[in-house]
Design an enzyme around this catalytic site. Sequence first.
Site, mmCIF file in Angstrom:
data_model
loop_
_atom_site.group_PDB
_atom_site.id
_atom_site.type_symbol
_atom_site.label_atom_id
_atom_site.label_comp_id
_atom_site.label_asym_id
_atom_site.label_seq_id
_atom_site.Cartn_x
_atom_site.Cartn_y
_atom_site.Cartn_z
ATOM 1 N N TYR A 1 -24.238 -1.203 -9.792
ATOM 2 C CA TYR A 1 -22.821 -0.887 -9.554
ATOM 3 C C TYR A 1 -21.955 -2.108 -9.804
ATOM 4 C CZ TYR A 1 -23.011 -3.334 -5.039
ATOM 5 O OH TYR A 1 -23.127 -4.291 -4.059
ATOM 6 N N CYS A 2 -20.658 -1.825 -10.028
ATOM 7 C CA CYS A 2 -19.638 -2.873 -10.148
ATOM 8 C C CYS A 2 -18.435 -2.405 -9.322
ATOM 9 C CB CYS A 2 -19.286 -3.142 -11.611
ATOM 10 S SG CYS A 2 -18.602 -1.721 -12.481
ATOM 11 N N LYS A 3 -17.241 -2.735 -9.754
ATOM 12 C CA LYS A 3 -16.058 -2.327 -8.984
ATOM 13 C C LYS A 3 -15.711 -0.862 -9.213
ATOM 14 C CE LYS A 3 -11.444 -3.547 -7.618
ATOM 15 N NZ LYS A 3 -11.091 -4.581 -6.681
ATOM 16 N N GLY B 1 -17.236 1.012 -12.275
ATOM 17 C CA GLY B 1 -18.235 1.689 -13.100
ATOM 18 C C GLY B 1 -18.324 1.245 -14.540
ATOM 19 N N ILE C 1 -18.213 0.393 -6.525
ATOM 20 C CA ILE C 1 -18.131 0.159 -5.082
ATOM 21 C C ILE C 1 -16.830 0.735 -4.519
ATOM 22 C CG2 ILE C 1 -17.069 -2.130 -5.152
ATOM 23 C CD1 ILE C 1 -19.174 -2.875 -2.882
#
Length: 126
Positions: free
Chosen positions: A85-87, A89, A114
């Site tokens: 995951y990142c901020k 996607g 996230i």
Amino acid sequence: MYACSGNANPEATTEEVVQQAEVIVDVTASQFKDLIASEGTVLDVRTPGEWEEGVIANAEKMNYQADDFSSQVEKLDKTKPVFVYCKRGGRSAGAAQVLKEKGFTKVYNLDGGITAWMDEGNEVVK
């Protein structure tokens, strides 16, 4: 740069998600939460500054934008699922592609990152 894929199927059960043949599977925050309870590596590919805002518990941190990202992921177990995951996607979709190219067998990408995780009331740790 990669865009958010938006291909997660919110109707799919966790079992249906696991049975998908594709190496990279986009999943919703609730599916991601169920999946990370199993064996595998949770991978946060955001920047160090973003990690300070909070991470999903037990996440490995590897900055996708770092020059050595491709070599960093080599230390992960390719035979176990990676939950990335990142901020929002986008970077995690790019990271998932790198993992696939490196021979990882199953990668679950958190659709919405996230941000979606926290929007559903899930916890992060600092």
